[in-house]
Design a protein around this motif. Structure first.
Motif, short mmCIF file in Angstrom:
data_model
loop_
_atom_site.label_atom_id
_atom_site.label_comp_id
_atom_site.label_asym_id
_atom_site.label_seq_id
_atom_site.Cartn_x
_atom_site.Cartn_y
_atom_site.Cartn_z
N ARG A 1 -12.95 -58.93 29.68
CA ARG A 1 -14.26 -58.47 30.15
C ARG A 1 -14.16 -57.17 30.97
O ARG A 1 -15.17 -56.51 31.21
CB ARG A 1 -14.98 -59.58 30.92
N TYR A 2 -12.97 -56.81 31.40
CA TYR A 2 -12.76 -55.47 31.97
C TYR A 2 -12.50 -54.45 30.86
O TYR A 2 -12.21 -53.28 31.16
CB TYR A 2 -11.58 -55.47 32.94
N ARG B 1 -7.75 -48.52 36.16
CA ARG B 1 -8.95 -47.70 36.34
C ARG B 1 -8.68 -46.49 37.22
O ARG B 1 -9.07 -45.37 36.90
CB ARG B 1 -10.07 -48.57 36.94
N MET C 1 -20.63 -56.00 39.64
CA MET C 1 -20.00 -55.24 38.57
C MET C 1 -18.84 -56.00 37.94
O MET C 1 -18.62 -55.93 36.73
CB MET C 1 -19.48 -53.93 39.15
N ILE C 2 -18.09 -56.72 38.76
CA ILE C 2 -16.95 -57.49 38.23
C ILE C 2 -17.46 -58.57 37.28
O ILE C 2 -16.89 -58.81 36.21
CB ILE C 2 -16.13 -58.10 39.39
N CYS C 3 -18.57 -59.22 37.65
CA CYS C 3 -19.13 -60.26 36.79
C CYS C 3 -19.71 -59.67 35.51
O CYS C 3 -19.52 -60.23 34.43
CB CYS C 3 -20.26 -61.01 37.51
N ASP C 4 -20.43 -58.58 35.62
CA ASP C 4 -21.33 -58.19 34.54
C ASP C 4 -21.10 -56.78 33.99
O ASP C 4 -21.85 -56.34 33.13
CB ASP C 4 -22.79 -58.32 35.00
N TYR D 1 -19.00 -55.70 31.95
CA TYR D 1 -18.80 -55.79 30.49
C TYR D 1 -20.12 -55.75 29.74
O TYR D 1 -20.21 -55.18 28.65
CB TYR D 1 -18.07 -57.10 30.21
N VAL E 1 -17.13 -46.15 39.99
CA VAL E 1 -16.42 -47.35 39.50
C VAL E 1 -17.15 -47.86 38.26
O VAL E 1 -16.54 -48.18 37.23
CB VAL E 1 -16.36 -48.45 40.58
#
Lengths: 333, 333
Positions: A36-37, A316, B154-157, B159, B181
């Motif tokens: 997902r990253y 990143r 952002m980490i969750c979504d 993608y 980021v």
């Protein structure tokens, strides 16, 4: 993509962002996050890991307390494939640090094995441990109870032993000490050494003071039916009554492939990690049971989150920023 | 047991082993572990927490990626009740350290409120944060998109924003930095300040160099249908095209009830904790979003495991060992 001996050649030129050794709870969590990253990752799973043997995962938020480990593994494998991770059934034999990349040599196939080498920037060691079980001539007799009423983890299953007659099977004097923790859950403890260690007078006295009988003869067989223990028969004919048990015989660590890496800090067989699951090697992370800390599904899953996130941050930060080129052109006209 | 104004008097004389403030992912995990350690615990949940707003939990091993937060909360609440935890809907107003115990004052009921005081040996702060959202006259217009295509993490979504036209809504110059980021996931970023901050020339130049337009007029309304964003209309009539967005406007921390406790170490609004989630106060633990670290469900769930386990260890070590009395008598006859 699911890899096999038939199609893995398509990935031999790939430099993965991360190779995850082990497709258990921690490895799958790492794979889901990495995918997902938008990072390229390969999970290599040898099969028959610790969580596959788990009949009920009782303490994990969101799942019913009778969910078997194999269901979660299948579900998580499918989910991570859906997000874009690669998976391969195979056994990691060796990891070599090549400087910028690692070379990961895998044995694929039990017969007519092949030995492909994959490459990655990072390695996530998520290959876990497997519990030692008493070795009987008829191992099926052990498997009939292990993971059902014969447990290997007190934190997971102590509750389910509450005030029952329990055997503690210990193969060292140190492991016998677990009796004095297990007694939080039940005081009706019989200690069995299966003939594997000698017990000092001091320990014998402590057990006697607590009323915990000690049996030093080897186990002949476990008694009961439908996975429900009723007792243990020893080779000297003694029958020890018990409706539950805890095996405290240590574990085998699946970490041999890392033993050639220089500069890794170990604490016994556990890898020492920082708060993002990074080992003392900047490009090797370790999760779950392989690292120091609690051996719990929830911990392994969080570890996968942490390792994947740190790897994403590293990659990143080292990448050029993506610009909205069209707007820049407009701005400079 | 589910407590309410009708039956909570039955627990006013109880000294709980732990009171868990907050019944989100971390608090429920702590409650499940505490209950399975045989410890008495009470979860106090005010309702409307961050995970209730989560429409899809996409990155948690074992659950389908379209599982909404409210389902997990309901399931975990039921599970922890089944294992023996108490639950109360209420708002914790104040925690007072009485030395051996804490007094936890709760407001129960929005109208005709009552203010019972419960007591516990340990407190687990699991009350989390809530994200600030842009305040519009018609808040329903914000809720129509927030948690669906207008994200807060952002980490969750990240993608799910891949290469889409995205608005970043930032209320400080620092928050505008999130653009650099977010551009890992998409470079098509328009930055909106909603008229809440002034932007320095340096930041303006950096945004221009990346091609990210900056809009400083307040937001009039979000455009789209069925939770799918299509753009944002500003009060000056400008329409910014976007199919997704990230709100980076900081959070409100639910930690007021701890502000009277002496000796707690803070890092901004986050509690500083050790590797078992203990704060600088020996009997206060902090989980998930309230402590330093990643704000992820998997992390909160693991934190609950850690805190409950350390509390169990402390209480167990301070308790007399349970002996098998019958055997001791036999031995001494």
């Amino acid at each position: 993509m699911k890899l096999s001996s038939k199609n893995l050649h398509e990935r031999l030129e790939t430099v993965y962002d991360a190779i995850v050794v082990g497709g258990g709870m921690g490895g799958l969590s790492a794979a889901i996050y990495l995918a997902r990253y938008g990072l390229k990752c390969l999970v290599i799973e040898k099969g028959k890991g610790r969580s596959l043997w788990m009949q009920d995962l009782r303490n994990y938020v969101g799942l019913d307390p009778h969910t078997p480990g194999r269901d979660i593994l299948n579900h998580g494998t499918k989910t991570s494939l859906d997000w874009g991770a690669d998976h391969l059934r195979g056994y990691v034999e060796e990891v070599t640090d090549e400087g910028e990349t690692f070379a990961v040599k895998v044995k694929v196939g039990k017969q007519n094995s092949i030995y492909p080498v994959f490459r990655s920037k990072y390695v996530i060691a998520a290959s876990g441990i497997i519990d030692n079980l008493p070795q009987l001539e008829d191992m099926q007799n052990v498997y009939d109870y292990a993971g059902y009423t014969l447990h290997v983890c007190m934190i997971c299953d102590g509750y389910d032993m509450w005030d029952q007659k329990a055997v503690l099977i210990a193969n060292t004097e140190g492991q016998i000490g677990a009796a004095f923790v297990l007694n939080w859950f039940t005081p009706y403890i019989s200690v069995l050494t299966h003939g594997l260690c000698t017990v000092s007078d001091k320990t014998k006295q402590k057990l006697a003071e607590h009323g915990y009988p000690l049996y030093e003869a080897p186990i002949a067989k476990f008694l009961g039916e439908n996975h429900q223990l009723s007792g243990v028969e020893l080779t000297d004919g003694t029958i020890v009554e018990a409706t539950t048990g805890l095996v405290g015989m240590g574990s085998v660590y699946h970490n041999q492939y890392l033993k050639g890496i220089e500069g890794l800090e170990w604490d016994g067989q556990n890898l020492v990690t920082n708060d993002m699951c990074k080992t003392s090697h900047d490009r090797i992370f370790a999760l779950g049971d392989l690292k120091k800390g609690l051996n719990q599904v929830s911990i392994a899953v969080a570890d996968g989150t942490l390792a994947a996130t740190q790897i994403w941050r590293n990659i990143r930060r080292a990448s050029p920023p993506r610009k909205w080129e069209e707007n820049i052109k407009v701005a400079t006209v």
